[in-house]
Design an enzyme around this catalytic site. Structure first.
Site, PDB file in Angstrom:
ATOM      1  N   ASN A   1     -22.814  -1.079 -18.839  1.00 52.64           N
ATOM      2  CA  ASN A   1     -23.681  -0.071 -18.529  1.00 52.64           C
ATOM      3  C   ASN A   1     -23.964   0.732 -19.802  1.00 52.64           C
ATOM      4  O   ASN A   1     -24.754   0.516 -20.447  1.00 52.64           O
ATOM      5  CB  ASN A   1     -23.070   1.065 -17.686  1.00 52.64           C
ATOM      6  CG  ASN A   1     -24.165   2.107 -17.228  1.00 52.64           C
ATOM      7  OD1 ASN A   1     -25.003   2.496 -17.983  1.00 52.64           O
ATOM      8  ND2 ASN A   1     -23.622   2.936 -16.277  1.00 52.64           N
ATOM      9  N   ASP A   2     -22.784   1.346 -20.476  1.00 52.67           N
ATOM     10  CA  ASP A   2     -22.921   2.234 -21.553  1.00 52.67           C
ATOM     11  C   ASP A   2     -23.505   1.260 -22.801  1.00 52.67           C
ATOM     12  O   ASP A   2     -24.197   1.674 -23.748  1.00 52.67           O
ATOM     13  CB  ASP A   2     -21.511   2.917 -22.005  1.00 52.67           C
ATOM     14  CG  ASP A   2     -21.093   4.018 -21.110  1.00 52.67           C
ATOM     15  OD1 ASP A   2     -22.160   4.333 -20.373  1.00 52.67           O
ATOM     16  OD2 ASP A   2     -19.876   4.084 -20.988  1.00 52.67           O
ATOM     17  N   VAL A   3     -23.027   0.123 -22.790  1.00 48.20           N
ATOM     18  CA  VAL A   3     -23.311  -0.741 -23.831  1.00 48.20           C
ATOM     19  C   VAL A   3     -24.866  -1.349 -23.962  1.00 48.20           C
ATOM     20  O   VAL A   3     -25.399  -1.883 -24.782  1.00 48.20           O
ATOM     21  CB  VAL A   3     -22.507  -2.238 -24.116  1.00 48.20           C
ATOM     22  CG1 VAL A   3     -21.129  -1.626 -24.153  1.00 48.20           C
ATOM     23  CG2 VAL A   3     -22.799  -3.120 -22.863  1.00 48.20           C
TER      24      VAL A   3
ATOM     25  N   ALA B   1     -18.438   6.151 -20.470  1.00 50.51           N
ATOM     26  CA  ALA B   1     -18.285   7.757 -21.129  1.00 50.51           C
ATOM     27  C   ALA B   1     -18.815   8.640 -20.382  1.00 50.51           C
ATOM     28  O   ALA B   1     -19.052   9.719 -20.970  1.00 50.51           O
ATOM     29  CB  ALA B   1     -19.183   6.991 -22.475  1.00 50.51           C
TER      30      ALA B   1
END
Lengths: 93, 480
Positions: free
Chosen positions: B407-409, B449
Site C-alpha cells: 500500500n504505502d510503497v 503509516a
C-alpha cells in the site's frame, strides 16, 4: 598482540566489511542477516575458553551457557541461511 | 596470542605447535567469513559462500579446542549438542514469514553470549590472559570488556523486545513513556559513569551495575519504536551484535572475532542506512521512536470518494490481454499466504505470452530482502524479481501493475503531497502503468503509516476487494 595491531585489524576489517556488504545483492539481504548472525557467534571462542578452564566454577558455567547459546546461533544461522539460499532458482529456459 | 612476555597466566596452554599456528588459523577463519559475505553478491555463488562460512567457524572452534587444556570436554560437548540441536530444528521448522522474529531471537543470543563471556572473563581473567603480574585485569582490557558487556546487554534486551513485537506477543504500536528522552539520557550517562568506574577500579559493583543498566537501556530504547520501523531496528541490532563480538575480540585478542565483529557491525549499519533511506526516515527519528502513533489523524472525508471495483474475471481478462504485467507484492500478500497462488497466476500468464516481472520495494517485507525470500520460497525465479530502482522506469511501458498486499510503497502522495507523513519516501510508480489492479481486503483499512492512498481513486485503478489469496486463486481459475 599489542593494542595498535588489534586496532589496525579492526579498522581495516571495517573497510573490508563496508565494501563487501555493498556488493551484496539486495535480494539476498535476508540471508545476509542470518549468516552474519551465524558468524558473529564466533564469540563461541571466548565461551569455549571460559568453559574449558578449571579455576572458577562460576566462570565455567557462564562459559557453558554461552557455548550453548552460541551453538544455537551457529547451527541455526548457517542452516537457515542454507535453506533460504537453496530456494533461489533461475528461470527455466 | 597469549605470548606477550609481560603477561602472567596460570592457564596452561597445551599448544601443539609454534605460537603462530593458532594465530594464523584465526586469521584464516576471519578470511573465510569475509568470503562468506562476498559470496552473497549473487545467488549462484552464495551457497558456496555459506559453506566457506561454516568452514571458517569449524576452524575457529577446532583451533580453540586444540590450543586449550580442556577441563570439561563432556560438558562442552553437551552444551554444543543441546544448542546445536535447538538451532537446527528451529532452522528447519521456521516459516519464511517468521524470519524477522528468528533473526531478532538470534541477535539476542549473540548479545547474551557476549555478556556471559564478558562476565566469565571478569570472574576468571587469568584464563583469558588479560591480567598483569599482580593478578589485576589490564586497564585496556577493562575498557574493552566493559564496552563488550554493555553492547551485548543492549543487543540482548533490545532484540528481545524486537522479537516480542515482531512475533505479536507485544503490540506493534509504539509505547511512549513520558519523559522517555530524559530517562534514556540519564541511563546513558549512568552507563558511561559506571564504564569509567569499572575502568578506574575494576570493582564488581561497577561491572554488574554497568551490565544491569545496559540491559535496561536496551528495553527503553526499543519499546517506543513502532512496528513500521522494525526493519531498521533489526538491522541496527544486527550491527550491535557485531560490535559486541568485536569488543570481545579486543578483550580476547582474537583476530577471527575482531574481523567478524567489524564485518557484521558494518553490515548491520549499511542495512539500517538502506532501510532508513527506503522509508525516508532519519536514523535519529527512528531511534527517537513513536512513528505510527499518530495514525488516528486519517481524513474521514477520503472514505466516500468514488472508486472503480472489479472482479477476478475482469482482472484475468485485462492481464491475459496485456503484453507486460508487473506484480508489486507487499507484506499483506505473505500474511494471506498468497505467494504460491501468485506464482501460479504468473505461470498461466507466461503461458499466454505475457511478460511477467516482480517489483520489490526495499521495505516490502518486515526485514531487508524479506520479500525476495518469500517469493523464492514460492519458486519465483530470482531473475524475474527486480528492485525498485531497476524497474521503476518500466511501469510506464507496462499494461498492468498488479499490486497485492502493498500500500504505502505505491502511494503517489509520497511524491506530491508535502503534508503526507510518507512524503519523500521512494515509491514504485505503479500509477504510470496503463491499468493498476489493486488487491485489498476492504476500502476501510489504511497502510502501515496510517495514510490514505489516492491511487485507489484514480481513473486507471481497479480495486479488487477480497482476501489476497482468494482473489488470486479466482483469477487463476478464470485464466485457466
Amino acid at each position: 598482540m599489542d593494542f595498535i595491531s588489534i586496532l589496525s585489524i579492526f579498522v581495516l576489517s571495517c573497510f573490508v566489511g563496508y565494501y563487501v556488504v555493498w556488493s551484496v545483492t539486495p535480494s539476498l539481504h535476508t540471508p545476509l542477516m542470518s549468516v552474519t548472525n551465524a558468524i558473529s557467534s564466533v564469540i563461541v571462542v571466548g565461551a569455549l575458553i571460559a568453559a574449558a578452564t578449571a579455576g572458577s566454577v562460576q566462570s565455567k558455567w557462564l562459559g557453558l551457557v554461552a557455548v550453548a547459546l552460541a551453538s544455537v546461533n551457529i547451527f541455526g544461522g548457517f542452516a537457515v541461511t542454507q535453506r533460504m539460499l537453496s530456494m533461489y532458482k533461475k528461470r527455466e529456459r | 596470542m597469549l605470548s606477550l612476555p609481560e603477561r602472567h597466566t596460570d592457564f596452561v596452554l597445551a599448544v601443539t605447535g609454534p605460537d603462530w599456528v593458532p594465530l594464523l588459523a584465526y586469521l584464516v577463519a576471519g578470511a573465510c567469513f569475509i568470503l562468506a559475505l562476498r559470496g552473497l553478491s549473487s545467488p549462484e555463488s552464495s551457497r558456496r559462500g555459506n559453506l566457506t562460512g561454516m568452514l571458517g567457524m569449524t576452524i575457529a572452534v577446532v583451533t580453540t579446542l586444540a590450543t586449550h587444556q580442556l577441563a570439561s570436554l563432556w560438558e562442552i560437548g553437551i552444551a554444543i549438542l543441546v544448542g546445536g540441536g535447538i538451532g537446527l530444528v528451529t532452522a528447519r521448522r521456521i516459516q519464511m514469514t517468521a524470519m524477522p522474529q528468528l533473526v531478532a531471537a538470534f541477535h539476542s543470543l549473540v548479545g547474551m553470549a557476549a555478556v556471559l563471556v564478558g562476565a566469565a572473563a571478569f570472574l576468571n581473567p587469568s584464563a583469558f590472559g588479560i591480567v598483569d603480574r599482580s593478578g589485576a585485569i589490564l586497564a585496556v582490557s577493562r575498557i574493552e570488556m566493559g564496552l563488550g558487556v554493555a553492547i551485548g546487554a543492549i543487543t540482548f534486551s533490545g532484540s528481545v523486545i524486537a522479537f516480542l513485537k515482531l512475533n505479536g506477543n507485544m503490540s506493534g504500536k509504539p509505547i511512549l513513556l513520558p519523559a522517555r528522552h530524559w530517562i534514556n539520557l540519564a541511563v546513558g550517562l549512568a552507563i558511561l559513569f559506571f564504564l569509567y568506574g569499572f575502568f578506574d577500579s575494576a570493582s564488581p559493583l561497577d561491572f554488574w551495575t554497568l551490565a544491569a543498566l545496559s540491559f535496561a537501556i536496551g528495553f527503553l530504547l526499543i519499546v517506543p519504536i513502532g512496528g513500521a520501523d522494525m526493519p531498521v531496528v533489526i538491522s541496527m541490532l544486527n550491527s550491535y551484535s557485531g560490535w559486541a563480538a568485536a569488543a570481545m575480540g579486543f578483550t580476547l585478542h582474537n583476530t577471527a572475532m575482531i574481523i567478524t565483529g567489524a564485518l557484521v557491525g558494518s553490515s548491520g549499519a549499511i542495512l539500517s542506512y538502506i532501510m532508513c533511506k527506503a522509508m525516508n526516515r532519519s536514523f535519529i527519528s527512528v531511534i527517537a521512536g513513536g512513528f505510527g502513533a499518530v495514525a488516528s489523524g486519517g481524513e474521514a472525508a477520503a472514505i466516500d470518494r468514488p472508486y472503480k471495483r472489479g472482479s477476478a474475471e475482469d482482472a484475468a481478462f485485462l492481464m491475459s490481454q496485456a503484453d507486460k504485467v508487473i506484480i508489486v507484492p507487499g507484506y499483506g500478500m505473505a500474511v494471506s499466504q498468497a505467494q504460491h497462488a501468485l506464482r501460479e497466476m504468473a505461470d498461466q500468464l507466461k503461458k499466454e505470452g505475457v511478460e511477467v516481472k516482480y517489483a520489490i520495494h526495499p521495505v516490502a517485507g518486515r526485514m531487508p530482502g524479506h520479500m525476495n525470500v518469500l517469493l523464492a520460497e514460492a519458486n519465483v525465479p530470482y531473475d524475474e524479481v527486480f528492485e525498485l530502482e531497476d524497474i521503476n522506469s518500466e511501469f510506464a511501458t507496462a499494461d498492468v501493475a498488479f499490486v497485492i498486499g502493498a500500500n504505502d510503497v505505491t502511494n503517489p502522495a509520497a511524491k506530491t503531497d508535502k503534508s503526507s507523513p510518507i512524503y519523500g519516501m521512494p515509491v514504485l510508480d505503479v500509477e504510470k502503468a496503463r491499468t493498476v489492479l489493486f488487491v485489498k481486503r476492504s476500502m476501510g483499512g489504511v497502510g502501515y503509516a496510517g495514510v490514505d492512498n489516492e491511487l485507489f481513486y484514480r481513473d486507471n485503478t481497479m480495486m479488487l476487494l477480497a482476501d489476497a489469496k482468494k482473489m488470486v486463486e479466482e483469477i487463476v481459475k478464470s485464466l485457466g
